[in-house]
Design a protein around this motif. Structure first.
Motif, PDB file in Angstrom:
ATOM      1  N   ILE A   7      44.551  20.572  45.857  1.00 23.73           N
ATOM      2  CA  ILE A   7      43.479  19.615  46.145  1.00 23.73           C
ATOM      3  C   ILE A   7      44.058  18.215  45.946  1.00 23.73           C
ATOM      4  O   ILE A   7      44.687  17.935  44.914  1.00 23.73           O
ATOM      5  CB  ILE A   7      42.268  19.773  45.211  1.00 23.73           C
ATOM      6  CG1 ILE A   7      41.662  21.163  45.299  1.00 23.73           C
ATOM      7  CG2 ILE A   7      41.198  18.738  45.568  1.00 23.73           C
ATOM      8  CD1 ILE A   7      40.464  21.353  44.381  1.00 23.73           C
ATOM      9  N   ILE A   8      43.841  17.364  46.931  1.00 24.81           N
ATOM     10  CA  ILE A   8      44.197  15.952  46.786  1.00 24.81           C
ATOM     11  C   ILE A   8      42.901  15.206  46.465  1.00 24.81           C
ATOM     12  O   ILE A   8      42.003  15.128  47.299  1.00 24.81           O
ATOM     13  CB  ILE A   8      44.836  15.387  48.067  1.00 24.81           C
ATOM     14  CG1 ILE A   8      46.121  16.166  48.402  1.00 24.81           C
ATOM     15  CG2 ILE A   8      45.144  13.900  47.911  1.00 24.81           C
ATOM     16  CD1 ILE A   8      46.753  15.786  49.727  1.00 24.81           C
ATOM     17  N   HIS A   9      42.790  14.710  45.248  1.00 18.50           N
ATOM     18  CA  HIS A   9      41.582  14.001  44.814  1.00 18.50           C
ATOM     19  C   HIS A   9      41.719  12.534  45.211  1.00 18.50           C
ATOM     20  O   HIS A   9      42.500  11.788  44.611  1.00 18.50           O
ATOM     21  CB  HIS A   9      41.402  14.130  43.304  1.00 18.50           C
ATOM     22  CG  HIS A   9      41.320  15.548  42.829  1.00 18.50           C
ATOM     23  ND1 HIS A   9      40.157  16.285  42.869  1.00 18.50           N
ATOM     24  CD2 HIS A   9      42.278  16.381  42.325  1.00 18.50           C
ATOM     25  CE1 HIS A   9      40.391  17.502  42.397  1.00 18.50           C
ATOM     26  NE2 HIS A   9      41.663  17.587  42.068  1.00 18.50           N
ATOM     27  N   ALA A  10      40.987  12.122  46.231  1.00 12.59           N
ATOM     28  CA  ALA A  10      41.100  10.774  46.791  1.00 12.59           C
ATOM     29  C   ALA A  10      39.880   9.949  46.418  1.00 12.59           C
ATOM     30  O   ALA A  10      38.751  10.386  46.593  1.00 12.59           O
ATOM     31  CB  ALA A  10      41.233  10.853  48.311  1.00 12.59           C
ATOM     32  N   VAL A  11      40.124   8.750  45.911  1.00  5.09           N
ATOM     33  CA  VAL A  11      39.034   7.862  45.483  1.00  5.09           C
ATOM     34  C   VAL A  11      38.822   6.787  46.548  1.00  5.09           C
ATOM     35  O   VAL A  11      39.581   5.817  46.626  1.00  5.09           O
ATOM     36  CB  VAL A  11      39.338   7.213  44.121  1.00  5.09           C
ATOM     37  CG1 VAL A  11      38.163   6.338  43.682  1.00  5.09           C
ATOM     38  CG2 VAL A  11      39.632   8.280  43.077  1.00  5.09           C
ATOM     39  N   GLY A  12      37.809   6.993  47.363  1.00  5.13           N
ATOM     40  CA  GLY A  12      37.448   5.995  48.362  1.00  5.13           C
ATOM     41  C   GLY A  12      36.428   5.022  47.801  1.00  5.13           C
ATOM     42  O   GLY A  12      35.879   5.226  46.716  1.00  5.13           O
TER      43      GLY A  12
END
Length: 847
Positions: A143-148
């Motif tokens: 899982i790539i946890h991306a903070v937009g």
């Protein structure tokens, strides 16, 4: 994560929340710092198992090169078959709602555990960045946890433009991780849309732009990568396909998205080159003069002042209809009999060849919500026309005062028709283009062609076409609409749930008590009038004995709708008040300055810089200027560097958890024995104790203590507050608006009690709240005298108006101060009412 069961919604309550979904979600967030997720409701975003089982559907694909492919999918991301999926995460990697929770639940408890381990090392993942973990039980490796970026509901253009670079950067970061880790396929959702309120169309455009930029800069380094843009809701899938085709296959004009957004419950076929058939709705495109139309309803656009002589279309209609049409609209405007909630007025046709004219109010071109205004205006005209009429004609709205591009106008007006089709109403609709406006005609023709081609693939057999609408309705009927709440604590979730019960109760009157009504401005009061007309309710403000609020009367469902909208409005006023207080508090203890730019040293800019500095930001951009905190320089729009200074006026200080205030957990022992005994005597159990810290407020408090020469130890006093003000007190200290007692017998100030039981008696508990919230504080009472209900300031000590007492009291246990800087919050004590569980069970049983 949530351990609170979702609220099942009966049809009446579902209808209420559909009408005021944005206001409801905003109020829940502002009041309880919770996120409300609406499931199985039209236009509500949901993820994972609650949205039903989806079969993976590949809508479109294209190649950037022999090794890199982009494809558009409609699928459940928790089941999608790739090497890595992207999670829409927050900075603390707290997976407590929406897609984040769905992935965490499906992947197992290790997902949150691994995320917590990362946060222990880095404190937070900054907006625009991403991190990698294993995927647990998900059908992928990582899982790539991306903070937009996260925006408020209904963001304006300035907010969106400010957030856009962060979304662009996070997509680049995702691709960097994929390449570095040799990931061969990655699934990316519409990050920051939905719960984070970033517009879907801009989101899709930015994602595609970032991918192409990464490719053009040789970021893929010759490696193989499949990029799947995956969403489970049709609007996001459509926007992703549109944006992708616009760049890689513009000639196709989104030919394969199945017309689902245009009317997923209707068939849509072309009947001629200049008309479209949407089930029982026919859309015609023609050249002509709107004032000559022979239809039931003609649509006109007017300004806020309702002057029909302004604007070419409006002037033509006025000249044809005669002066009586202006007189009628003036009467409606002054009597309040129009439809201000939708900015719509209806008049007779008079000398026109129609039965009625709908005058829709358009704002000026500077309005950041121009597209929404146009969509809303067209949609409301269509809905109202279908109630009593069979045909309606529109001019090309939006290219004048709204200042929209003609191709934008064509798309938005078509989208409004497509949305109207879902309501299963019959109507003949005409788009009438001025004969000499060839560009507008081309825009409509191009959009109409795109819609026609969008229904040609895939081609459904006749029996499937016929049964599609009924099948969709049956599926929806089997999924009960619900509301879920996700927040940082179960106490906040329970309060949000109890408040929702209170808002949805069937009552023909409701009272909202909130002293922030005094901060409602002229626009807010105009909105109050709009709410009255929109929901056909009566709204009355009151303010007596230091307590203010609003009463709403009308039919039960309309009262609930208006109350939810009103709560959201009050929360916005509350937020503006809090930001102003923060600005003044910070400006009292720290100043930012720049010799070359003296205009920097204002309370507003200084507070913005200070909050960004304490948050740990490397730089901030404002007014075409950039400040880099590490080097303490300002760079203007010409690239000129200037030195910045941060001056602490009292004592130097550093951030508390990336801010100037913080709440941290404490044990019950933090509360003194006398306080614990008093709570037990009232049948209350301490659930949680939180230490409250505010550096700026503490410095001002200490300075006041020195000025007043108050001897140690200081008085420790108590105040009972409502749930929604706990965080605010930590942010900006005590304010008289937050906790007024039932009666202000001793003055119009900030009340405290010297004992816990005194505080419980002084403040009446909120009936619908599940907990009691008690703030323990140090208070500078100084020189005190007996109070009076007439005092707005403490009285003079010896007749000299400049020499006043520091506080007043009842000479027993009630103390009143008149400046929030004389009190410093120490801790928040959250207590469970002895009957809370029984009340809660009763609510659930009766629902």
């Amino acid at each position: 994560m949530s351990d609170i069961q979702p609220i099942p919604l009966v049809p009446e309550h579902t209808a209420i929340l559909r009408k005021c979904q944005d206001a409801f979600c905003h109020a829940v967030k502002a009041k309880f710092n919770c996120m409300a997720i609406l499931h199985n409701m039209e236009e509500a975003d949901s993820f994972g198992s609650n949205s039903g089982v989806l079969r993976a559907e590949k809508r479109y694909s294209t190649k950037l090169s022999n090794r890199v492919e982009i494809s558009i999918w409609k699928d459940d991301l928790t089941r999608h078959q790739v090497d890595a999926v992207v999670n829409a995460a927050n900075e603390k990697l707290n997976h407590g709602g929406g897609l984040a929770q769905a992935l965490s639940d499906a992947g197992g408890p290790m997902i949150q555990k691994w995320s917590d381990d990362i946060i222990q090392q880095v404190q937070r993942v900054k907006t625009g960045d991403a991190v990698l973990t294993l995927a647990g039980n998900l059908p992928c490796k990582y899982i790539i946890h991306a903070v937009g970026p996260c925006l408020y509901p209904n963001p304006n253009k300035k907010d969106i433009d400010r957030a856009a670079p962060f979304l662009h950067n996070v997509i680049l970061r995702i691709l960097e991780i994929a390449v570095y880790e040799n990931i061969s396929s990655v699934a990316i959702p519409a990050l920051s849309s939905g719960l984070f309120h970033f517009p879907r169309d801009r989101c899709a455009d930015i994602i595609i732009k970032a991918i192409t930029q990464f490719h053009d800069l040789n970021g893929f380094q010759g490696k193989n990568l499949e990029i799947h843009l995956v969403n489970n809701d049709e609007p996001s899938v459509h926007e992703m396909e549109r944006a992708t085709r616009a760049v890689f296959d513009p000639s196709s004009t989104s030919g394969s998205y199945s017309g689902a957004v245009q009317g997923r419950n209707q068939s849509m076929t072309s009947s001629s080159s200049n008309s479209l058939q949407f089930g029982d709705v026919t859309l015609h495109l023609k050249k002509g003069f709107i004032q000559e139309e022979k239809v039931d309803v003609i649509v006109n656009t007017i300004a806020k002042d309702c002057d029909l002589s302004r604007g070419e279309v409006s002037k033509a209609i006025l000249n044809k209809a005669g002066r009586k049409i202006q007189d009628e609209i003036n009467r409606q405007r002054h009597s309040g009999k129009g439809y201000p909630g939708a900015d719509l007025y209806e008049t007779k046709g008079y000398d026109l060849k129609c039965r009625a004219v709908f005058h829709t109010v358009c704002a000026f071109r500077s309005d950041p919500n121009a597209e929404k205004i146009l969509f809303k205006g067209v949609s409301e005209c269509l809905r109202k026309a279908a109630l009593n009429h069979t045909s309606i004609s529109f001019p090309a709205i939006g290219t004048g005062n709204l200042g929209l591009d003609k191709y934008q106008v064509a798309r938005i007006m078509m989208d409004a028709v497509a949305g109207f089709v879902k309501q299963s109403l019959k109507l003949n609709i005409y788009f009438v283009v001025f004969p000499k406006d060839e560009e507008m005609m081309k825009a409509f023709e191009k959009e109409m062609k795109r819609r026609k081609e969008g229904t040609m693939s895939p081609v459904l057999p006749n029996d499937m076409t016929r049964s599609f609408a009924s099948a969709a309705k049956e599926t929806t009927a089997n999924e009960t609409p619900t509301v879920d709440f996700y927040g940082i604590s179960k106490e906040a979730q329970r309060e949000a749930k109890a408040w929702t019960f209170n808002m949805l109760k069937q009552s023909d009157n409701m009272t909202i008590r909130n002293n922030h009504i005094i901060y409602l401005d002229q626009r807010d009061h105009e909105n109050l009038l709009s709410l009255q007309a929109k929901f056909r309710v009566h709204i009355k403000e009151f303010f007596r004995n230091g307590n203010g609020g609003i009463t709403i009367t009308g039919s039960p469902s309309d009262v609930s709708c208006a109350a939810i909208e009103m709560e959201s409005m009050l929360c916005k006023a509350q937020q503006v008040f809090a930001e102003d207080e923060e600005r003044d508090i910070l400006y009292s203890v720290v100043r930012w300055s720049c010799e070359d730019k003296p205009w920097i040293q204002t309370p507003e800019i200084s507070a913005v810089l200070e909050k960004a500095y304490l948050a740990g930001n490397e730089e901030i951009t404002f007014s075409n200027h950039k400040v880099r905190f590490k080097s303490m320089v300002l760079i203007d729009d010409n690239g000129v560097f200037s030195a910045m200074k941060r001056i602490c006026l009292l004592d130097p200080f550093e951030p508390l958890n990336n801010s100037f205030y913080a709440k941290t957990m404490r044990s019950e022992e933090y509360v003194d024995k006398e306080g614990r005994r008093a709570l037990e005597a009232f049948g209350l159990r301490i659930v949680k104790v939180e230490k409250l810290e505010n550096i700026a407020l503490k410095q001002l408090f200490n300075k006041n203590g020195q000025r007043m020469k108050v001897p140690l130890p200081l008085k420790r006093l108590y105040q009972c507050v409502s749930a929604q003000f706990c965080d605010l007190i930590c942010r900006v200290g005590f304010q008289k608006e937050f906790a007024p007692p039932a009666e202000q017998r001793y003055g119009r100030g900030i009340y405290f009690s010297s004992t816990v039981d005194g505080a419980l008696k002084l403040w009446k508990e909120q009936d619908h709240e599940q907990y009691i919230y008690i703030i323990q504080a140090q208070v500078l009472t100084g020189k005190s005298t007996i109070g009076s209900q007439d005092f707005i300031l403490p009285p003079a000590t010896k007749g000299d108006p400049l020499d006043r007492f520091d506080s007043v009291s009842d000479m027993i246990q009630t103390h009143v101060i008149f400046s929030g800087q004389q009190a410093l919050p120490e801790c928040l004590i959250i207590c469970d009412k002895s009957s809370a569980e029984q009340q809660y069970a009763k609510h659930i049983k009766n629902y």
